[in-house]
Structure formats: C-alpha cells, structure tokens
Design an enzyme around this catalytic site. Sequence first.
Site, PDB file in Angstrom:
ATOM      1  N   HIS A  18       2.441  -1.345  -3.675  1.00  0.00           N
ATOM      2  CA  HIS A  18       2.242  -0.294  -2.677  1.00  0.00           C
ATOM      3  C   HIS A  18       3.070  -0.638  -1.435  1.00  0.00           C
ATOM      4  O   HIS A  18       3.725  -1.684  -1.386  1.00  0.00           O
ATOM      5  CB  HIS A  18       0.753  -0.066  -2.375  1.00  0.00           C
ATOM      6  CG  HIS A  18       0.004  -1.252  -1.844  1.00  0.00           C
ATOM      7  ND1 HIS A  18       0.331  -1.876  -0.654  1.00  0.00           N
ATOM      8  CD2 HIS A  18      -1.069  -1.934  -2.326  1.00  0.00           C
ATOM      9  CE1 HIS A  18      -0.510  -2.863  -0.429  1.00  0.00           C
ATOM     10  NE2 HIS A  18      -1.362  -2.948  -1.440  1.00  0.00           N
ATOM     11  N   HIS A  21       3.000  -4.168   0.110  1.00  0.00           N
ATOM     12  CA  HIS A  21       3.832  -5.179  -0.552  1.00  0.00           C
ATOM     13  C   HIS A  21       5.307  -4.959  -0.207  1.00  0.00           C
ATOM     14  O   HIS A  21       6.063  -5.900   0.024  1.00  0.00           O
ATOM     15  CB  HIS A  21       3.676  -5.114  -2.074  1.00  0.00           C
ATOM     16  CG  HIS A  21       2.254  -5.183  -2.557  1.00  0.00           C
ATOM     17  ND1 HIS A  21       1.697  -4.214  -3.353  1.00  0.00           N
ATOM     18  CD2 HIS A  21       1.284  -6.093  -2.347  1.00  0.00           C
ATOM     19  CE1 HIS A  21       0.435  -4.528  -3.620  1.00  0.00           C
ATOM     20  NE2 HIS A  21       0.161  -5.667  -3.018  1.00  0.00           N
ATOM     21  N   CYS A 126     -14.669 -16.029  -5.088  1.00  0.00           N
ATOM     22  CA  CYS A 126     -14.380 -14.586  -5.017  1.00  0.00           C
ATOM     23  C   CYS A 126     -13.211 -14.296  -5.942  1.00  0.00           C
ATOM     24  O   CYS A 126     -12.122 -14.841  -5.761  1.00  0.00           O
ATOM     25  CB  CYS A 126     -14.037 -14.167  -3.594  1.00  0.00           C
ATOM     26  SG  CYS A 126     -13.385 -12.475  -3.525  1.00  0.00           S
ATOM     27  N   CYS A 129     -10.083 -12.710  -4.206  1.00  0.00           N
ATOM     28  CA  CYS A 129      -9.179 -13.675  -3.547  1.00  0.00           C
ATOM     29  C   CYS A 129      -8.657 -14.685  -4.546  1.00  0.00           C
ATOM     30  O   CYS A 129      -7.734 -15.418  -4.227  1.00  0.00           O
ATOM     31  CB  CYS A 129      -9.900 -14.513  -2.492  1.00  0.00           C
ATOM     32  SG  CYS A 129     -10.774 -13.656  -1.215  1.00  0.00           S
ATOM     33  N   CYS A 143     -17.609 -11.135   0.682  1.00  0.00           N
ATOM     34  CA  CYS A 143     -16.280 -11.627   1.031  1.00  0.00           C
ATOM     35  C   CYS A 143     -15.676 -10.619   2.003  1.00  0.00           C
ATOM     36  O   CYS A 143     -15.593  -9.430   1.683  1.00  0.00           O
ATOM     37  CB  CYS A 143     -15.411 -11.726  -0.228  1.00  0.00           C
ATOM     38  SG  CYS A 143     -13.647 -11.784   0.182  1.00  0.00           S
ATOM     39  N   HIS A 146     -12.688  -8.573   0.511  1.00  0.00           N
ATOM     40  CA  HIS A 146     -12.864  -7.705  -0.653  1.00  0.00           C
ATOM     41  C   HIS A 146     -14.166  -6.919  -0.658  1.00  0.00           C
ATOM     42  O   HIS A 146     -14.415  -6.143  -1.586  1.00  0.00           O
ATOM     43  CB  HIS A 146     -12.703  -8.516  -1.951  1.00  0.00           C
ATOM     44  CG  HIS A 146     -11.306  -9.036  -2.100  1.00  0.00           C
ATOM     45  ND1 HIS A 146     -10.916 -10.248  -1.605  1.00  0.00           N
ATOM     46  CD2 HIS A 146     -10.198  -8.455  -2.622  1.00  0.00           C
ATOM     47  CE1 HIS A 146      -9.616 -10.412  -1.842  1.00  0.00           C
ATOM     48  NE2 HIS A 146      -9.156  -9.345  -2.452  1.00  0.00           N
ATOM     49  N   LYS A 292      -7.225  -1.426   5.531  1.00  0.00           N
ATOM     50  CA  LYS A 292      -6.099  -2.011   4.798  1.00  0.00           C
ATOM     51  C   LYS A 292      -5.758  -1.183   3.554  1.00  0.00           C
ATOM     52  O   LYS A 292      -6.658  -0.788   2.820  1.00  0.00           O
ATOM     53  CB  LYS A 292      -6.484  -3.435   4.375  1.00  0.00           C
ATOM     54  CG  LYS A 292      -5.398  -4.168   3.635  1.00  0.00           C
ATOM     55  CD  LYS A 292      -5.914  -5.473   3.044  1.00  0.00           C
ATOM     56  CE  LYS A 292      -4.846  -6.130   2.204  1.00  0.00           C
ATOM     57  NZ  LYS A 292      -5.362  -7.076   1.237  1.00  0.00           N
ATOM     58  N   LYS A 295      -5.426  -1.604  -3.459  1.00  0.00           N
ATOM     59  CA  LYS A 295      -5.791  -0.924  -4.698  1.00  0.00           C
ATOM     60  C   LYS A 295      -7.307  -0.821  -4.806  1.00  0.00           C
ATOM     61  O   LYS A 295      -7.841   0.198  -5.218  1.00  0.00           O
ATOM     62  CB  LYS A 295      -5.240  -1.687  -5.892  1.00  0.00           C
ATOM     63  CG  LYS A 295      -5.459  -0.896  -7.159  1.00  0.00           C
ATOM     64  CD  LYS A 295      -5.308  -1.680  -8.412  1.00  0.00           C
ATOM     65  CE  LYS A 295      -5.760  -0.812  -9.564  1.00  0.00           C
ATOM     66  NZ  LYS A 295      -6.139  -1.597 -10.725  1.00  0.00           N
TER      67      LYS A 295
HETATM   68  N1  MSP Z   1      -0.709 -13.696  -5.725  1.00  0.00           N
HETATM   69  C1  MSP Z   1      -1.073 -13.956  -4.376  1.00  0.00           C
HETATM   70  C2  MSP Z   1       0.068 -14.549  -3.597  1.00  0.00           C
HETATM   71  C3  MSP Z   1       0.564 -15.856  -4.126  1.00  0.00           C
HETATM   72  S1  MSP Z   1       1.893 -16.469  -3.214  1.00  0.00           S
HETATM   73  C4  MSP Z   1       2.125 -18.013  -3.793  1.00  0.00           C
HETATM   74  C5  MSP Z   1      -1.517 -12.644  -3.730  1.00  0.00           C
HETATM   75  N2  MSP Z   1      -1.073 -11.532  -4.296  1.00  0.00           N
HETATM   76  S2  MSP Z   1      -1.414 -10.054  -3.792  1.00  0.00           S
HETATM   77  O1  MSP Z   1      -0.665  -9.201  -4.672  1.00  0.00           O
HETATM   78  O2  MSP Z   1      -2.815  -9.841  -3.721  1.00  0.00           O
HETATM   79  O3  MSP Z   1      -0.911  -9.920  -2.334  1.00  0.00           O
HETATM   80  C6  MSP Z   1       0.332 -10.311  -1.997  1.00  0.00           C
HETATM   81  C7  MSP Z   1       0.636 -10.021  -0.577  1.00  0.00           C
HETATM   82  O4  MSP Z   1       0.550  -8.639  -0.285  1.00  0.00           O
HETATM   83  C8  MSP Z   1      -0.241 -10.735   0.416  1.00  0.00           C
HETATM   84  O5  MSP Z   1       0.600 -11.392   1.332  1.00  0.00           O
HETATM   85  C9  MSP Z   1      -0.973  -9.616   1.117  1.00  0.00           C
HETATM   86  O6  MSP Z   1      -1.187  -9.898   2.457  1.00  0.00           O
HETATM   87  C10 MSP Z   1       0.039  -8.503   0.989  1.00  0.00           C
HETATM   88  N3  MSP Z   1      -0.570  -7.210   1.197  1.00  0.00           N
HETATM   89  C11 MSP Z   1      -1.482  -6.574   0.393  1.00  0.00           C
HETATM   90  N4  MSP Z   1      -1.871  -5.430   1.023  1.00  0.00           N
HETATM   91  C12 MSP Z   1      -1.214  -5.327   2.225  1.00  0.00           C
HETATM   92  C13 MSP Z   1      -1.165  -4.347   3.225  1.00  0.00           C
HETATM   93  N5  MSP Z   1      -1.906  -3.261   3.201  1.00  0.00           N
HETATM   94  N6  MSP Z   1      -0.313  -4.567   4.252  1.00  0.00           N
HETATM   95  C14 MSP Z   1       0.536  -5.651   4.308  1.00  0.00           C
HETATM   96  N7  MSP Z   1       0.512  -6.586   3.373  1.00  0.00           N
HETATM   97  C15 MSP Z   1      -0.407  -6.476   2.368  1.00  0.00           C
HETATM   98  O7  MSP Z   1      -2.201 -12.690  -2.727  1.00  0.00           O
END
Ligand code: MSP
Length: 473
Positions: A18, A21, A126, A129, A143, A146, A292, A295
């Site tokens: 999304h 990311h 969790c 996380c 948590c 989440h 935030k 998903k």
């Molecule tokens: N797999 C772990 C990261 C491992 S790194 C060695 C993870 N994955 S994640 O897919 O859940 O999230 C990845 C990143 O996306 C995190 O840095 C998280 O902060 C970021 N984001 C998820 N939603 C977000 C927003 N709405 N806004 C900005 N960043 C966001 O955590």
Amino acid sequence: MAKYYVTTPIYYINAKAHIGHAYTTIAADVLARYHRQQGDEVLFSVGTDENSQKTVKAAESAGQSVGEYADAMALNWKEVWDRLDISYDRFIRTTEDLHQHSVNALFQRLKAQGDIYKDTYSGLYCEGCEGFLRKTDLVDGLCPDHQKPPQEIEEENYFFALSRYQDRLLEYINENPDFIKPESRRNEVVAFITRGLDDFSISREGGGWGMPYPDDSTHTIYVWVEALINYLTVAGYPNEGYEKYWPADVHLVGKDIIKFHCVYWPALLMSAGLPLPETVMANGFLNVGGTKISKSIGNVIDPLQLADEYGPDALRYILLKGTPFGQDGDFTMERFEAIYNSDLADDLGNLVSRVAAMIAKYQGGLIGVDGDAAHDTNKFHEAIENFQFEKALEEISVFTKDLNLYIEQEKPWEVAKEDSEHLQEILGYLATNIVHLAHLLEPFMPQTAAKISNMFSTGKLEQSEGTLFPKKQ
Ligand code: MSP
C-alpha cells in the site's frame, strides 16, 4: 569514490503493497538515485520477509501451498516496485538459500560469544508484530499497534543475552548522535533501553514453515532475527568482500519497527563483532483520517492505482512532498490532487511547455545560447542528506516558480518583436535552468527528468508528446 548502501524494510507477504510501504521505498530510491548521481557506488536493497506465520495463514486462505503463495507474492511486490521505478540493485527473499547461509554464519558467532542459551519463555506474543511483548507494552490489554490481545505462550526457546548489551548500547547511542534519527525516535529508544532489557527468544518451538534453527531442527529461527540479517546477506556476508558495503549507510524503517532495528539489531551485531549501520532513519505513518493505513484496518490505498491515474512520477513526488519525512501525515485525495495541480501541472508542467512553445515559435526549435545556472543548491543538497525530502522538493518548487516569474518579468513575447539576440539569451537561460532543474528532479521523478532533459539538452528542441502533467479538474 564512496560507497553507499541503503535498505528498506523487507515487507511481509501476507498482503500487497500500500502507499505506506511505497512511501518508505520511494524515499530509499531517491537516496539511491541521488548518491548514484554523486558518483557513489550504490547498493540499494529491497525485499520480502517470508518466513513469518502470517505467510502460512495467508496461503491457507488463498487456498495455495505456502511455497506457491510466497513465490506469487514476492513477484507481486517486485512488480509494484518496478512499476514505481524503484531502482533496487537487489531484491532479497528470506527464503533464499544464500540467506540461510548468512544467518547460520552469524549464529555461529553469537554462539561462540556465549550469548545464546536455552530456556523457557513464558509470556506474551503478538502475531501482528511477530513480537514478544511485555505487560507494560499493552494498552487496555491490547497490543497498541494491532489492537488485538496478544497470545500467552510458554515454550522452550533459544535466548539471546540482550541484557548484557544494555550499557554498551546506551553508550553507543550517546556517542553516535547520527545512529538513530529523528531525535524523537532516539529518545524513545534510549527510554526503552533505560527501562531495562530482557534477554529475548531467538527461536520458536516447532519445525514448521520458517527458517530451521542451525543445529536444532525442532526449532525455527525467530522471524525478526533472521529478517534483520537480510541486510548482511545482501552485502554478501559471510563471503569475502562483504565489507565493501557493510556497514550499511542507512536503514530506512517505519517508526513501529525501531525496537528491532535500534535495540535487537545493534546488539546482535555487537555480539558478532560486526560494525553497526551508520544510521537508522525512521519515518512516520501515512494515516487516513488519523488512522494508520494498514491491511488489518482495511483502509489501504493502492499505489499502482494512483500511479496509473497520475503517473508514477507524480505519485513519488506527491508522497514525499506531502508529509515531512519522520512525521506522521494524513493522506487525502484532495490534498494529493491539490499538490498535483499546483506543483506539477501549474508550475513545472507549465514552465516546460511555455518555454518549449516559445523556442519552437520564435526560434524554429533552436535553443542557441547557453545560460548560467542561476540557483544556489546548497539547501537542496543539505535537505537530502538530512532525509528532509519535502524540503528538497520545496527548493525545487522555489526554482520553478522563480523561472516562471522570470518569464512574466522578461515578457519574451514582447522581446521577440524587437530584439532577437536578447530573446535568445532569455530562452537560453530558461532552457539551461530547466535542464538543471531536471537534474535535481531526477532522483524524485526519473521519467519526467529524462523527458525534460531530452527536450532541452541538445541545442535543438525535441518536442515531447502530450503534456507532462495534464491538469485534473
Ligand atoms: N517484515 C517486517 C520488517 C522487517 S525489516 C528487517 C515488517 N513488515 S511490514 O510489512 O509489516 O511493514 C514494513 C514497513 O512498512 C514498516 O516499516 C512499517 O512501518 C511500514 N508501514 C506499514 N504501514 C505504514 C503506513 N501506513 N505508513 C508508513 N509506513 C508504514 O514490519
């Protein structure tokens, strides 16, 4: 020539990308492209974190085998980054053999250091996380990230002696003010460490999906620990030459994963006797209506849909311009469109099309005289070095507006009537500065920058088809 190694988080594959990311990944791409422009040898890595229990559940609900599902999702993430022009040098999947090899090597060092022991973990976990929580982490029993109650688990785990590193970590953070950015996050990490560090589990009991624990296949490696090690795998660890890129110059991460990157990760590296990354830079969240984007909440916005409608460059520009990096920002389509119309359609797009039209009309496409580059770019460079992408883009906006203002003041359409030499100077000055602008823009908007320089770089105008940024009503 310097080297520059920049990483993004590796994303879980239980869901598609999304804009949250995309935000971090685009920022990393800007850094990578910017440093390539500076002549640095860049290693830019992105990837997928696949060994999570989330993968298993998602595969089940998709009715696929885990392996098939993981392959399809990894491809999907890769395609998203390709369509957003993310110029990664390496896309790592944590299910690669190479990664297992690197993890095993690091574990040998932790073990040799006497930092691993077996014990029983009884406490909270969790799944969202993929993290162990303390009671004090919960808010109303949930948590906080989440909004779900954690599981109570009791199982045999291998532990890492994190508590041994408490003082060394604090000392390191104090002595290296650039290690954690922005400052608010550094303070948060310092407060967390000061409250006291517990040893933590680096394995989970059971041998299902996940990376097998070295020397004990009845366990899998705790997913966060091996995920962090991806940064070493990409550099080539433990093979010869990995020091060319390691330590990383910057890990870009979201603010919710700083404990892993600023506490666990440096402690593991210290134990292994490896140097620490120069900087961990945490961005804030993109929110919708204060919540935030995620998903699990179901308010995701698809970056590809925006890229299809506005172009990948506009998406890249607007995401970074819209929210100061490091802070949270609220995403709205109204704001997205407002930035598109004002910065891209009215200012930049208009500048380019006006100047091209005048060169075509008054000089038959000949650009002629080279002008001077007029702007002081120190602030622009400083902003990028400090991860202030919005400020860097603000500088670009100022240059663009200045050039439009210059046109208003010089009135080339009047000069055309009496002084063709002066007209050539004016248009030459504009063309030179537009090419200069394109150079500054390249890390942010690679396609647009290429189109613009192509139009004005050869002394003869190359008309491009269509408008760069058609105005949205
Ligand atoms: N797999 C772990 C990261 C491992 S790194 C060695 C993870 N994955 S994640 O897919 O859940 O999230 C990845 C990143 O996306 C995190 O840095 C998280 O902060 C970021 N984001 C998820 N939603 C977000 C927003 N709405 N806004 C900005 N960043 C966001 O955590």
